[in-house]
Structures are given as structure tokens and as C-alpha cells.
Design a protein around this motif. Structure first.
Motif, PDB file in Angstrom:
ATOM      1  N   ASN A 177       0.793  -1.232   0.000  1.00  0.00           N
ATOM      2  CA  ASN A 177       0.000   0.000   0.000  1.00  0.00           C
ATOM      3  C   ASN A 177       0.827   1.284   0.000  1.00  0.00           C
ATOM      4  OD1 ASN A 177      -2.619  -1.040  -0.209  1.00  0.00           O
ATOM      5  ND2 ASN A 177      -2.610  -1.600   1.951  1.00  0.00           N
ATOM      6  N   SER A 178       2.156   1.170  -0.056  1.00  0.00           N
ATOM      7  CA  SER A 178       3.008   2.351  -0.157  1.00  0.00           C
ATOM      8  C   SER A 178       4.258   1.970  -0.947  1.00  0.00           C
ATOM      9  CB  SER A 178       3.401   2.872   1.228  1.00  0.00           C
ATOM     10  OG  SER A 178       4.171   4.047   1.106  1.00  0.00           O
ATOM     11  N   LEU A 179       4.482   2.698  -2.042  1.00  0.00           N
ATOM     12  CA  LEU A 179       5.572   2.395  -2.961  1.00  0.00           C
ATOM     13  C   LEU A 179       6.253   3.688  -3.380  1.00  0.00           C
ATOM     14  CD1 LEU A 179       6.947   0.430  -5.107  1.00  0.00           C
ATOM     15  CD2 LEU A 179       5.074   1.087  -6.612  1.00  0.00           C
ATOM     16  N   LEU A 180       7.579   3.655  -3.449  1.00  0.00           N
ATOM     17  CA  LEU A 180       8.328   4.775  -4.017  1.00  0.00           C
ATOM     18  C   LEU A 180       8.610   4.451  -5.483  1.00  0.00           C
ATOM     19  CD1 LEU A 180      10.884   5.416  -1.148  1.00  0.00           C
ATOM     20  CD2 LEU A 180       8.893   6.822  -1.742  1.00  0.00           C
ATOM     21  N   THR A 181       8.353   5.399  -6.367  1.00  0.00           N
ATOM     22  CA  THR A 181       8.610   5.202  -7.793  1.00  0.00           C
ATOM     23  C   THR A 181       9.369   6.404  -8.346  1.00  0.00           C
ATOM     24  OG1 THR A 181       6.546   6.241  -8.516  1.00  0.00           O
ATOM     25  CG2 THR A 181       6.472   3.869  -8.078  1.00  0.00           C
ATOM     26  N   SER A 182       9.885   6.235  -9.541  1.00  0.00           N
ATOM     27  CA  SER A 182      10.571   7.306 -10.278  1.00  0.00           C
ATOM     28  C   SER A 182      11.668   7.955  -9.433  1.00  0.00           C
ATOM     29  CB  SER A 182       9.572   8.367 -10.739  1.00  0.00           C
ATOM     30  OG  SER A 182       8.549   7.778 -11.495  1.00  0.00           O
ATOM     31  N   LEU A 183      12.413   7.130  -8.718  1.00  0.00           N
ATOM     32  CA  LEU A 183      13.481   7.660  -7.861  1.00  0.00           C
ATOM     33  C   LEU A 183      14.672   8.100  -8.704  1.00  0.00           C
ATOM     34  CD1 LEU A 183      13.355   5.048  -4.964  1.00  0.00           C
ATOM     35  CD2 LEU A 183      12.551   7.422  -4.910  1.00  0.00           C
ATOM     36  N   HIS A 184      15.127   9.321  -8.451  1.00  0.00           N
ATOM     37  CA  HIS A 184      16.313   9.876  -9.104  1.00  0.00           C
ATOM     38  C   HIS A 184      17.273  10.275  -7.988  1.00  0.00           C
ATOM     39  CE1 HIS A 184      14.406   9.882 -13.028  1.00  0.00           C
ATOM     40  NE2 HIS A 184      13.330  10.347 -12.422  1.00  0.00           N
ATOM     41  N   TRP A 185      18.375   9.538  -7.885  1.00  0.00           N
ATOM     42  CA  TRP A 185      19.323   9.714  -6.787  1.00  0.00           C
ATOM     43  C   TRP A 185      20.320  10.812  -7.109  1.00  0.00           C
ATOM     44  CZ3 TRP A 185      18.113   7.320  -2.426  1.00  0.00           C
ATOM     45  CH2 TRP A 185      17.199   6.258  -2.506  1.00  0.00           C
ATOM     46  N   SER A 186      20.426  11.796  -6.233  1.00  0.00           N
ATOM     47  CA  SER A 186      21.418  12.854  -6.399  1.00  0.00           C
ATOM     48  C   SER A 186      22.687  12.532  -5.622  1.00  0.00           C
ATOM     49  CB  SER A 186      20.857  14.206  -5.962  1.00  0.00           C
ATOM     50  OG  SER A 186      20.416  14.158  -4.621  1.00  0.00           O
TER      51      SER A 186
ATOM     52  N   ALA B 216      17.335  11.261  -2.740  1.00  0.00           N
ATOM     53  CA  ALA B 216      16.653  11.105  -4.024  1.00  0.00           C
ATOM     54  C   ALA B 216      15.381  11.930  -4.040  1.00  0.00           C
ATOM     55  CB  ALA B 216      16.305   9.642  -4.276  1.00  0.00           C
ATOM     56  N   GLU B 217      14.883  12.174  -5.236  1.00  0.00           N
ATOM     57  CA  GLU B 217      13.545  12.721  -5.445  1.00  0.00           C
ATOM     58  C   GLU B 217      12.741  11.655  -6.148  1.00  0.00           C
ATOM     59  OE1 GLU B 217      13.344  16.512  -7.351  1.00  0.00           O
ATOM     60  OE2 GLU B 217      15.036  17.299  -6.196  1.00  0.00           O
ATOM     61  N   GLY B 218      11.445  11.628  -5.853  1.00  0.00           N
ATOM     62  CA  GLY B 218      10.592  10.634  -6.486  1.00  0.00           C
ATOM     63  C   GLY B 218       9.147  10.839  -6.118  1.00  0.00           C
ATOM     64  N   VAL B 219       8.388   9.767  -6.251  1.00  0.00           N
ATOM     65  CA  VAL B 219       6.952   9.791  -5.995  1.00  0.00           C
ATOM     66  C   VAL B 219       6.605   8.674  -5.019  1.00  0.00           C
ATOM     67  CG1 VAL B 219       4.669   9.542  -7.052  1.00  0.00           C
ATOM     68  CG2 VAL B 219       6.505  10.713  -8.306  1.00  0.00           C
ATOM     69  N   ASN B 220       5.826   9.007  -3.996  1.00  0.00           N
ATOM     70  CA  ASN B 220       5.296   8.009  -3.071  1.00  0.00           C
ATOM     71  C   ASN B 220       3.854   7.736  -3.493  1.00  0.00           C
ATOM     72  OD1 ASN B 220       4.574   7.881   0.505  1.00  0.00           O
ATOM     73  ND2 ASN B 220       5.022   6.221  -0.878  1.00  0.00           N
ATOM     74  N   VAL B 221       3.594   6.510  -3.914  1.00  0.00           N
ATOM     75  CA  VAL B 221       2.251   6.098  -4.319  1.00  0.00           C
ATOM     76  C   VAL B 221       1.637   5.374  -3.128  1.00  0.00           C
ATOM     77  CG1 VAL B 221       0.908   4.781  -5.991  1.00  0.00           C
ATOM     78  CG2 VAL B 221       3.052   5.872  -6.702  1.00  0.00           C
ATOM     79  N   VAL B 222       0.528   5.946  -2.594  1.00  0.00           N
ATOM     80  CA  VAL B 222      -0.055   5.467  -1.339  1.00  0.00           C
ATOM     81  C   VAL B 222      -1.533   5.161  -1.530  1.00  0.00           C
ATOM     82  CG1 VAL B 222      -0.474   6.053   1.093  1.00  0.00           C
ATOM     83  CG2 VAL B 222       1.568   6.910  -0.054  1.00  0.00           C
ATOM     84  N   ASN B 223      -1.960   4.018  -0.996  1.00  0.00           N
ATOM     85  CA  ASN B 223      -3.370   3.632  -1.008  1.00  0.00           C
ATOM     86  C   ASN B 223      -4.086   4.398   0.109  1.00  0.00           C
ATOM     87  OD1 ASN B 223      -5.864   2.318  -0.975  1.00  0.00           O
ATOM     88  ND2 ASN B 223      -4.982   0.270  -1.056  1.00  0.00           N
ATOM     89  N   ASP B 224      -5.226   5.017  -0.224  1.00  0.00           N
ATOM     90  CA  ASP B 224      -5.976   5.759   0.806  1.00  0.00           C
ATOM     91  C   ASP B 224      -6.797   4.837   1.705  1.00  0.00           C
ATOM     92  OD1 ASP B 224      -8.267   5.106  -0.717  1.00  0.00           O
ATOM     93  OD2 ASP B 224      -8.455   7.143  -1.530  1.00  0.00           O
TER      94      ASP B 224
END
Length: 154
Positions: free
Chosen positions: A69-78, A87-95
Motif C-alpha cells: 500500500n506504499s511504494l516509491l517510484t521514479s526515484l532519481h538519486w542525487s 533522491a527525489e521521487g513519488v510516493n504512491v499510497v493507497n488511501d
């Protein structure tokens, strides 16, 4: 004349054989030196995933291993270093509304920080990050703070 040709051929074969043997005996020493140098270089910590595999700068990472129910995607590591990673990315979370199986997934931009590297119990010679902090930069899931910090499994 024939005798000279045969003795030349034998001499050449012996010389080439000695050359090969000399190279072969040097090969283990070179491999040992490379291995020693590799051991002496500090190795950056890893991020251990849900399947107990070490990851270096993954593009995606499952936070909620049990239910997904919680996933990090599109991670770009600096950065990815001995003490921390960023890193910057997106946290995809189930409500989870009205319950998780019927819930909807929402995406939130985050900055991810990994830190507090420690020896990994499964492979004590390998260090792994033991803490993850997420900073929500543009909206966040209901009930979450702007910064959420999680211990990572060992």
C-alpha cells in the motif's frame, strides 16, 4: 638441416610454455591484489528490499512489503554515499477508503533520505541504511506529517 628445424621448434615450444606458465602463476597474485584492494575500498551501504536483496540506487522501492500500500517510484538519486543517500521521487499510497482492498492509490512528490548505515544481520560485512525519511513537497496522504521517518528492516 632437419635436425636444426626440430631443435628450433622444441626450443620455441619450451619458451612459449614457460611464458604461459609464468603468466598463469602471476594471475593468482594479480587477482589476490585486486581482491585486497577491493576489500580496502569503502563500499557504500545498500538498501535492503522486501525480498532481502541488496539494492543500490533503485528506481522503485516498496515501503509496505506486507500489503503493497506504499511504494516509491521514479526515484532519481542525487547522492549515494557512506553516510546517507538522497533522491527525489513519488510516493504512491493507497488511501484505504473505505478499506484497503477497495481504496485508491494517490501519488505524492517526495524527497527521500536514507541514513544511519549499520552492518546487515544477513551479511555482516555489508552495511545497509536503517532509516528512511520522506519529505512531502506538494501535498501528502491524510494523517501524514510533512516529514515521515521509518526504520528499515534488517
Amino acid at each position: 638441416m632437419r635436425r636444426h628445424t626440430v631443435s628450433t621448434a622444441v626450443a620455441l615450444c619450451a619458451a612459449s610454455l614457460l611464458g604461459v606458465m609464468g603468466t598463469a602463476s602471476a594471475a593468482p597474485r594479480a587477482a589476490e591484489a585486486a581482491h585486497t584492494a577491493q576489500r580496502q575500498q569503502p563500499v557504500d551501504p545498500v538498501l535492503v528490499d522486501c525480498f532481502w536483496r541488496p539494492q543500490l540506487q533503485p528506481g522503485d522501492f516498496m515501503i509496505a512489503c506486507g500489503d503493497g500500500n506504499s511504494l516509491l517510484t521514479s526515484l532519481h538519486w542525487s547522492s549515494w554515499g557512506a553516510d546517507s543517500a538522497l533522491a527525489e521521487g513519488v510516493n504512491v499510497v493507497n488511501d484505504c477508503v473505505p478499506y484497503c482492498a477497495a481504496g485508491r492509490f494517490h501519488s505524492y512528490r517526495v524527497i527521500v533520505r536514507l541514513d544511519d548505515p549499520q552492518p546487515w544481520k544477513k551479511h555482516p560485512q555489508v552495511r545497509h541504511y536503517t532509516r528512511m525519511s520522506l519529505v512531502y513537497t506538494d501535498g501528502r496522504p491524510a494523517g501524514y506529517g510533512r516529514v515521515e521517518t521509518y526504520p528499515l528492516w534488517n
